[in-house]
Write a protein that holds these residues in place. Structure first.
Motif, PDB file in Angstrom:
ATOM      1  N   CYS A  10       1.202  -0.820  -0.245  1.00  0.00           N
ATOM      2  CA  CYS A  10      -0.197  -0.082   0.825  1.00  0.00           C
ATOM      3  C   CYS A  10       0.627   1.373  -0.009  1.00  0.00           C
ATOM      4  O   CYS A  10       1.799   1.316   0.970  1.00  0.00           O
ATOM      5  CB  CYS A  10      -1.101   0.112   0.550  1.00  0.00           C
ATOM      6  SG  CYS A  10      -1.670   1.614   1.007  1.00  0.00           S
ATOM      7  N   GLU A  11       0.153   1.917  -0.885  1.00  0.00           N
ATOM      8  CA  GLU A  11       1.441   3.400  -0.905  1.00  0.00           C
ATOM      9  C   GLU A  11       0.672   4.687   0.004  1.00  0.00           C
ATOM     10  O   GLU A  11       0.773   5.874  -1.005  1.00  0.00           O
ATOM     11  CB  GLU A  11       1.785   3.382  -2.286  1.00  0.00           C
ATOM     12  CG  GLU A  11       3.102   2.801  -2.369  1.00  0.00           C
ATOM     13  CD  GLU A  11       3.602   2.457  -3.891  1.00  0.00           C
ATOM     14  OE1 GLU A  11       3.460   3.547  -5.025  1.00  0.00           O
ATOM     15  OE2 GLU A  11       4.739   1.805  -4.028  1.00  0.00           O
ATOM     16  N   GLY A  12      -1.076   4.350  -0.275  1.00  0.00           N
ATOM     17  CA  GLY A  12      -1.790   5.765   0.438  1.00  0.00           C
ATOM     18  C   GLY A  12      -2.249   6.293  -1.452  1.00  0.00           C
ATOM     19  O   GLY A  12      -2.917   7.573  -0.516  1.00  0.00           O
ATOM     20  N   HIS A  13      -2.875   5.779  -2.202  1.00  0.00           N
ATOM     21  CA  HIS A  13      -3.339   6.770  -3.274  1.00  0.00           C
ATOM     22  C   HIS A  13      -4.295   7.248  -2.381  1.00  0.00           C
ATOM     23  O   HIS A  13      -5.107   7.315  -3.528  1.00  0.00           O
ATOM     24  CB  HIS A  13      -2.994   5.621  -4.380  1.00  0.00           C
ATOM     25  CG  HIS A  13      -1.724   5.697  -4.852  1.00  0.00           C
ATOM     26  ND1 HIS A  13      -0.812   5.806  -5.722  1.00  0.00           N
ATOM     27  CD2 HIS A  13      -1.062   4.408  -4.311  1.00  0.00           C
ATOM     28  CE1 HIS A  13       0.247   5.450  -5.204  1.00  0.00           C
ATOM     29  NE2 HIS A  13       0.343   4.912  -5.267  1.00  0.00           N
ATOM     30  N   ALA A  14      -5.247   6.599  -1.865  1.00  0.00           N
ATOM     31  CA  ALA A  14      -6.846   6.433  -1.313  1.00  0.00           C
ATOM     32  C   ALA A  14      -7.129   6.250  -2.608  1.00  0.00           C
ATOM     33  O   ALA A  14      -8.870   6.475  -1.929  1.00  0.00           O
ATOM     34  CB  ALA A  14      -6.352   7.532  -0.303  1.00  0.00           C
ATOM     35  N   CYS A  16      -8.812   3.337  -3.165  1.00  0.00           N
ATOM     36  CA  CYS A  16     -10.069   2.446  -2.578  1.00  0.00           C
ATOM     37  C   CYS A  16     -11.084   3.113  -1.746  1.00  0.00           C
ATOM     38  O   CYS A  16     -11.827   3.438  -1.817  1.00  0.00           O
ATOM     39  CB  CYS A  16      -9.304   1.724  -1.732  1.00  0.00           C
ATOM     40  SG  CYS A  16      -7.717   2.061  -0.289  1.00  0.00           S
ATOM     41  N   CYS A  54      -6.481  -0.253  -7.494  1.00  0.00           N
ATOM     42  CA  CYS A  54      -5.337   0.192  -6.639  1.00  0.00           C
ATOM     43  C   CYS A  54      -4.574  -0.361  -7.865  1.00  0.00           C
ATOM     44  O   CYS A  54      -3.677  -1.228  -8.673  1.00  0.00           O
ATOM     45  CB  CYS A  54      -5.426  -1.016  -5.308  1.00  0.00           C
ATOM     46  SG  CYS A  54      -3.974  -1.282  -4.516  1.00  0.00           S
ATOM     47  N   THR A  56      -1.131  -0.574  -6.325  1.00  0.00           N
ATOM     48  CA  THR A  56      -0.428  -1.872  -6.358  1.00  0.00           C
ATOM     49  C   THR A  56      -0.284  -2.970  -5.912  1.00  0.00           C
ATOM     50  O   THR A  56       0.304  -3.560  -5.630  1.00  0.00           O
ATOM     51  CB  THR A  56       0.867  -0.824  -4.875  1.00  0.00           C
ATOM     52  OG1 THR A  56      -0.213  -1.208  -4.269  1.00  0.00           O
ATOM     53  CG2 THR A  56       0.606   0.505  -5.516  1.00  0.00           C
TER      54      THR A  56
HETATM   55  S1  SF4 Z   1      -5.982   2.009  -3.446  1.00  0.00           S
HETATM   56 FE1  SF4 Z   1      -4.008   0.460  -3.054  1.00  0.00          FE
HETATM   57  S2  SF4 Z   1      -2.242   1.901  -2.274  1.00  0.00           S
HETATM   58 FE2  SF4 Z   1      -3.578   3.000  -2.411  1.00  0.00          FE
HETATM   59  S3  SF4 Z   1      -4.157   3.441  -0.286  1.00  0.00           S
HETATM   60 FE3  SF4 Z   1      -5.509   2.329  -1.308  1.00  0.00          FE
HETATM   61  S4  SF4 Z   1      -4.759  -0.238  -0.703  1.00  0.00           S
HETATM   62 FE4  SF4 Z   1      -3.658   1.468  -0.621  1.00  0.00          FE
END
Ligand code: SF4
Length: 66
Positions: A10-14, A16, A54, A56
């Motif tokens: 997870c890189e916190g792209h948000a 999701c 996502c 990643t």
């Molecule tokens: S979309 Fe993927 S990488 Fe981004 S916050 Fe959600 S789980 Fe993490």
């Protein structure tokens, strides 16, 4: 449905959290967590969209209904 987030990916792209905000939440540490591990059936398509979105590939689904 079993929803798992690989915290190492997870890189916190948000993305999701923006697609399914009742299921995913990105904390101050820029890591997404599952806030509703058993979402109602009508949310399931959004969860699958989040998996596909996502960048990643951090989200995976398991369980008998996946
Ligand atoms: S979309 Fe993927 S990488 Fe981004 S916050 Fe959600 S789980 Fe993490």
């Amino acid at each position: 449905m079993e929803i798992h987030i690989d915290q190492h990916r997870c890189e916190g792209h948000a993305l999701c959290a923006s697609i399914a905000p009742t299921v995913f939440e990105v904390g101050a540490d820029d890591l997404s967590t599952v806030v509703d591990p058993n979402p109602p059936d009508d949310i399931e398509p959004k969860v699958r969209m989040a998996v596909d979105a996502c960048p990643t590939l951090a989200i995976s689904l398991g369980g008998s209904r996946s």
